[in-house]
Motif scaffolding. Structure first.
Motif, mmCIF file in Angstrom:
data_model
loop_
_atom_site.group_PDB
_atom_site.id
_atom_site.type_symbol
_atom_site.label_atom_id
_atom_site.label_comp_id
_atom_site.label_asym_id
_atom_site.label_seq_id
_atom_site.Cartn_x
_atom_site.Cartn_y
_atom_site.Cartn_z
ATOM 1 N N GLY A 115 0.826 -1.204 0.000
ATOM 2 C CA GLY A 115 0.000 0.000 0.000
ATOM 3 C C GLY A 115 0.857 1.249 0.000
ATOM 4 O O GLY A 115 2.086 1.202 -0.200
ATOM 5 N N LEU A 116 0.224 2.395 0.237
ATOM 6 C CA LEU A 116 0.928 3.685 0.134
ATOM 7 C C LEU A 116 0.387 4.658 1.178
ATOM 8 O O LEU A 116 -0.821 4.759 1.390
ATOM 9 N N GLU A 117 1.290 5.382 1.795
ATOM 10 C CA GLU A 117 0.932 6.467 2.709
ATOM 11 C C GLU A 117 1.953 7.598 2.585
ATOM 12 O O GLU A 117 2.883 7.516 1.810
ATOM 13 N N PHE A 118 1.751 8.650 3.369
ATOM 14 C CA PHE A 118 2.542 9.878 3.301
ATOM 15 C C PHE A 118 2.549 10.438 1.870
ATOM 16 O O PHE A 118 3.607 10.697 1.288
ATOM 17 N N PRO A 119 1.368 10.648 1.263
ATOM 18 C CA PRO A 119 1.320 11.102 -0.134
ATOM 19 C C PRO A 119 1.747 12.558 -0.283
ATOM 20 O O PRO A 119 1.487 13.393 0.586
ATOM 21 N N GLN A 120 2.405 12.846 -1.391
ATOM 22 C CA GLN A 120 2.831 14.205 -1.727
ATOM 23 C C GLN A 120 2.650 14.429 -3.221
ATOM 24 O O GLN A 120 2.681 13.484 -4.018
ATOM 25 N N ILE A 121 2.479 15.707 -3.608
ATOM 26 C CA ILE A 121 2.352 16.085 -5.008
ATOM 27 C C ILE A 121 3.254 17.287 -5.273
ATOM 28 O O ILE A 121 3.864 17.839 -4.355
ATOM 29 N N ASN A 122 3.313 17.699 -6.524
ATOM 30 C CA ASN A 122 3.940 18.966 -6.895
ATOM 31 C C ASN A 122 2.938 20.051 -6.499
ATOM 32 O O ASN A 122 2.166 20.551 -7.313
ATOM 33 N N TYR A 123 2.941 20.415 -5.215
ATOM 34 C CA TYR A 123 1.844 21.176 -4.609
ATOM 35 C C TYR A 123 1.626 22.536 -5.272
ATOM 36 O O TYR A 123 0.495 22.916 -5.587
ATOM 37 N N VAL A 135 9.354 14.509 -0.365
ATOM 38 C CA VAL A 135 8.975 15.903 -0.633
ATOM 39 C C VAL A 135 9.468 16.277 -2.017
ATOM 40 O O VAL A 135 10.640 16.079 -2.347
ATOM 41 N N PHE A 136 8.551 16.815 -2.834
ATOM 42 C CA PHE A 136 8.874 17.183 -4.218
ATOM 43 C C PHE A 136 9.343 18.635 -4.273
ATOM 44 O O PHE A 136 8.736 19.527 -3.666
ATOM 45 N N ILE A 137 10.418 18.873 -5.041
ATOM 46 C CA ILE A 137 10.890 20.231 -5.321
ATOM 47 C C ILE A 137 10.994 20.382 -6.831
ATOM 48 O O ILE A 137 11.710 19.609 -7.491
ATOM 49 N N ALA A 138 10.285 21.349 -7.384
ATOM 50 C CA ALA A 138 10.321 21.581 -8.831
ATOM 51 C C ALA A 138 11.631 22.231 -9.235
ATOM 52 O O ALA A 138 12.169 23.083 -8.521
#
Length: 575
Positions: free
Chosen positions: A456-464, A512-515
């Motif tokens: 499964g998956l948790e701690f979801p993040q996106i290119n906020y 954590v995503f960084i563009a």
């Protein structure tokens, strides 16, 4: 079935719609049941799990910046502070905490500049931490641990102390959040601490209740592009509990301001005011705040009397699978509550992925579990299990998977009942109007079968900054083949495929995503994650992945031991 879905009041004239509804609902229910059996078969039991007890232990702080050893190459354009929050101390003297959420907050900073990284950490000097340390015992109760009466008092004084109100903790160990341009560390009580990122010290303790009538707020606010911040917090009065939508302005009027200008946009009454739902976060689209009222319930009588009864606050929280999960929509601009309520079968959620409006629908993506006992899973005694006991415990718990719900926004008296209102050809989710102000929703899985192999998956993040509240393609998270994350995952919503980073014996934190500064596509950038290992002393490193390919670019070795933490943020430096 009629009782379960509260549709006794349908008139005779609606019998045809009712028949259609049963056809749709029962068909989908059977698919759901079959799918549930299939999913259980796809989830392979784990055996021989490694003990992660060293990751749930007290560690030392590193108050002076330490130079790390870089392997590979860290992109020179990354310029800022990667901040992490989580527990770092689990006992004082002969007293110890019972729950992972209780440990004393340790704040971590990875300063990244021109391809180099320095690391430092400090215990948050909260009033709770100071008092515990001064007396060398737990003085303030936490979520899963009740502070016992002072043994230095006589019997009568200790007895009377049972009748005192429980003092809320300011142990802000969950996340780094931003309000009016400043960074704070937050938990779920009414207290936060403003943090000076130069030295990672608390510069001010801030109390939500001094600004608005709430008794706390989540550690997962949402942000509009202009910096306006939304959050949720409960208030408790003589008439029971209320769920409150909070709005904080983007900028401060004066330099010393903290939460000045905050206001309650709207208040929602719980289905049962003495048993409100527990929530860890909420959803937000361009025009709506989405509150998920889930069947994880708080027995307020048990909670307010927990000190008298000699039990922890967490004992007042329970899972009620007989209750449905209800979605409430509130207009962000007016505070108006949408009269239609969207129901789903009982599930629990801690973290939302994204929400957006499209073609007359609000699409809500979340990490969901069919059970609600997850809070009890994170007792420290469970996290420190080993051998067969660890395997059995891990295999017994519910896992979280990403799901999509589709909520129709334009439900009126003319909207037909008993048929699937989701006209989005790309979505398998269903939504059926079953009464004038009730829509029953069934989710769509946002993954393929390969996600079962990752637990499964948790701690979801996106290119906020780019896709929050907008239609999007990618999200990132931790795979959970253990009680904590043991892999990093990139999910592609276009074809429900995934990419993974995994190294046996290593446990990465929330990604954590960084563009990148010249980003064109949604996944142009990097992923940052702190990776721990229980089998190597001081084997911690900061991992940097190419977000597009999920190939490692570099890592910065940090010769310290860390406890596995919760959440964090990247604070970009001014160029």
């Amino acid at each position: 079935l009629l009782a379960e879905h509260h549709i006794f009041h349908l008139s005779e004239g609606e019998s045809l719609s009712l028949m259609v509804f049963f056809t749709v609902f029962l068909t989908d229910k059977s698919k759901l049941a079959d799918g549930g059996k299939a999913k259980k078969g796809l989830m392979k039991p784990q055996a021989g799990l490694e003990s992660i007890a060293p990751l749930i232990c007290t560690v030392e702080e590193t108050p002076e910046p330490m130079v790390t050893t870089v392997h590979g190459a860290i992109p020179s354009w990354i310029n800022g502070n990667f901040l992490r929050n989580g527990p770092g101390r689990f006992e004082f003297g002969n007293t110890h905490y019972n729950h992972w959420f209780d440990g004393m907050a340790m704040l971590h900073r990875f300063k990244i500049q021109k391809g180099q990284v320095t690391y430092m950490s400090r215990f948050l000097q909260s009033d709770t931490y100071r008092r515990n340390r001064e007396r060398d015992r737990i003085m303030i109760s936490e979520f899963g641990t009740l502070a016992m009466p002072d043994p230095c008092k006589n019997f009568f004084q200790r007895f009377l102390s049972r009748f005192e109100m429980m003092e809320p903790t300011d142990n802000a160990s969950v996340n780094f959040v931003k309000y009016e341009g400043d960074y704070y560390v937050s938990t779920e009580t009414n207290f936060m601490h403003k943090v000076n990122l130069d030295n990672m010290e608390s510069s001010e303790k801030v109390d939500w209740s001094k600004f608005i009538a709430v008794n706390g707020a989540t550690a997962h606010p949402h942000y509009d592009p202009d910096g306006t911040t939304y959050n949720m917090g409960n208030s408790y009065g003589s008439k029971g509990a209320l769920y409150n939508i909070i709005v904080v302005p983007p900028e401060k009027a004066e330099s010393k301001d903290t939460l000045h200008g905050a206001k309650v946009l709207c208040s929602l009454a719980p289905t049962n005011k003495s048993h409100p739902s527990y929530y860890h976060s909420f959803g937000m689209s361009e025009n709506y705040v989405v509150f998920i009222e889930q069947p994880i319930k708080m027995d307020l009588l048990k909670i307010v009397t927990c000190k008298l009864r000699g039990t922890a606050l967490s004992k007042g929280i329970y899972w009620d699978p007989k209750q449905e999960t209800v979605f409430h929509l509130v207009n962000k601009h007016t505070g108006e509550v949408v009269p239609v309520k969207y129901h789903a079968k009982a599930f629990s959620t801690f973290h939302q992925i994204n929400a957006f409006e499209e073609d007359g629908f609000l699409v809500l993506d979340m990490c969901c579990s069919d059970g609600g006992e997850v809070i009890n899973n994170y007792l420290i005694q469970n996290l420190r299990k080993s051998g067969k006991a660890l395997d059995e415990f891990y295999n017994s718990i519910e896992k979280a998977f990403p799901r999509r719900f589709v909520l129709p926004l334009n439900v009126t008296s003319e909207t037909p009942m008993g048929q699937n209102l989701n006209t989005r050809a790309s979505s398998e989710a269903t939504c059926v109007k079953i009464s004038p102000e009730k829509v029953f929703c069934q989710h769509e899985d946002l993954h393929g079968d390969d996600l079962y192999d990752f637990g499964g998956l948790e701690f979801p993040q996106i290119n906020y900054s780019r896709v929050n509240t907008r239609s999007y393609r990618y999200f990132y998270g931790c795979g959970f083949r253990h009680l904590v994350g043991d892999s990093l995952l990139k999910m592609d919503l276009k074809d429900k495929t995934l990419k993974a980073w995994h190294q046996k014996g290593f446990y990465p934190s929330e990604p954590v995503f960084i563009a990148s500064p010249d980003a064109v596509e949604e996944d142009d950038g990097v992923i940052l994650s702190v990776v721990l290992t229980p089998s190597q002393d001081k084997g911690t490193f900061l991992l940097i992945l190419d977000a597009k390919t999920f190939v490692e670019l570099g890592r910065a070795g940090v010769p310290v031991n860390m406890a596995y933490g919760f959440h964090g943020a990247f604070a970009a430096s001014e160029q």
